[in-house]
Motif scaffolding. Structure first.
Motif, PDB file in Angstrom:
ATOM      1  N   PHE A  91       0.833  -1.201   0.000  1.00  0.00           N
ATOM      2  CA  PHE A  91       0.000   0.000   0.000  1.00  0.00           C
ATOM      3  C   PHE A  91       0.867   1.250   0.000  1.00  0.00           C
ATOM      4  N   MET A 130      -7.550   4.816  -4.913  1.00  0.00           N
ATOM      5  CA  MET A 130      -7.973   3.524  -4.375  1.00  0.00           C
ATOM      6  C   MET A 130      -7.483   2.378  -5.257  1.00  0.00           C
ATOM      7  N   TYR A 134      -4.615  -0.282  -4.271  1.00  0.00           N
ATOM      8  CA  TYR A 134      -5.008  -1.665  -3.980  1.00  0.00           C
ATOM      9  C   TYR A 134      -4.310  -2.644  -4.924  1.00  0.00           C
ATOM     10  N   ILE A 138      -2.696  -5.297  -2.408  1.00  0.00           N
ATOM     11  CA  ILE A 138      -3.280  -6.626  -2.184  1.00  0.00           C
ATOM     12  C   ILE A 138      -2.309  -7.758  -2.486  1.00  0.00           C
ATOM     13  N   ALA A 153      -7.558  -9.873  -0.682  1.00  0.00           N
ATOM     14  CA  ALA A 153      -8.517  -8.923  -1.261  1.00  0.00           C
ATOM     15  C   ALA A 153      -9.722  -8.756  -0.337  1.00  0.00           C
ATOM     16  N   THR A 156      -9.210  -6.460   2.608  1.00  0.00           N
ATOM     17  CA  THR A 156      -9.117  -5.013   2.328  1.00  0.00           C
ATOM     18  C   THR A 156     -10.489  -4.361   2.169  1.00  0.00           C
ATOM     19  N   VAL A 160     -12.621   0.053   2.174  1.00  0.00           N
ATOM     20  CA  VAL A 160     -13.378   0.673   1.084  1.00  0.00           C
ATOM     21  C   VAL A 160     -14.279   1.827   1.541  1.00  0.00           C
ATOM     22  N   ASP A 163     -12.118   4.837   2.391  1.00  0.00           N
ATOM     23  CA  ASP A 163     -11.423   5.376   1.221  1.00  0.00           C
ATOM     24  C   ASP A 163     -12.384   6.119   0.292  1.00  0.00           C
TER      25      ASP A 163
END
Length: 197
Positions: A91, A130, A134, A138, A153, A156, A160, A163
């Motif tokens: 990230f 985003m 990601y 990920i 995934a 994470t 969301v 973000d």
């Protein structure tokens, strides 16, 4: 053509500092997650929107170099090379393309004397701030966290909602800045504000 002016250097430094200051907000690990939720991605989005692709990515690079040499500029006072061995490293690396892609999309919405629309700015944040982050985060979370790609995934998904809120805030702040200070609008390379593209 001169790529950087003294003003550009100052703006890059200010946005690197802004991202660092957003790290003063403590990161939160929800549900025992391996990657903390921080406010710093808001700074990454704003850097891309207000500085443009290259300068926004440079602001992120400056911050990451300062972190690598040991300054505690990440959420929770983290710093040093050790942070680049942790599950969140993807990230952090993703912040670079995140700022670049955010800026690139925003720049291409600047034409005919108009600033990019709120919708374009929001899309820029969602795709760059985003999606691009990601895309790097990920897979490295899966490798370093010893998870399957699907499990990484899935873990994470907790990021969301926050973000998306950060994307809306970044787009809103940028529109306000652009109305108050039109010179803050980054244009695509080779195109000045007011030119048809």
């Amino acid at each position: 053509m001169k790529w950087f002016t003294p003003g550009d250097v100052a703006r890059v430094a200010v946005f690197a500092a802004l991202i660092a200051v957003l790290g003063l907000v403590p990161g939160v690990n929800l549900f025992g997650g391996l990657v903390p939720i921080t406010a710093q991605t808001l700074g990454v989005m704003l850097a891309g929107l207000l500085l443009g692709s290259k300068r926004g990515a440079l602001a992120v690079l400056v911050l990451l170099v300062l972190v690598a040499v040991g300054l505690p500029l990440l959420a929770g006072g983290r710093g040093g090379l050790v942070v680049f061995t942790q599950p969140s490293v993807g990230f952090l690396i993703g912040w670079l393309p995140g700022a670049f892609v955010t800026g690139w999309i925003a720049e291409r919405g600047t034409r005919a004397g108009q600033a990019p629309s709120f919708v374009r700015l929001l899309v820029a944040c969602l795709v760059g701030g985003m999606g691009a982050i990601y895309l790097f985060g990920i897979p490295l979370l899966a490798v370093i966290g010893d998870l399957s790609l699907g499990a990484a995934a899935l873990s994470t998904l907790v990021f969301v909602p926050g973000d998306v809120i950060k994307a809306v805030v970044a787009a809103s702040v940028t529109r306000g800045v652009q109305r108050a200070y039109p010179a803050a609008i980054p244009a695509a390379p080779g195109r000045r504000l007011g030119e048809e593209g």
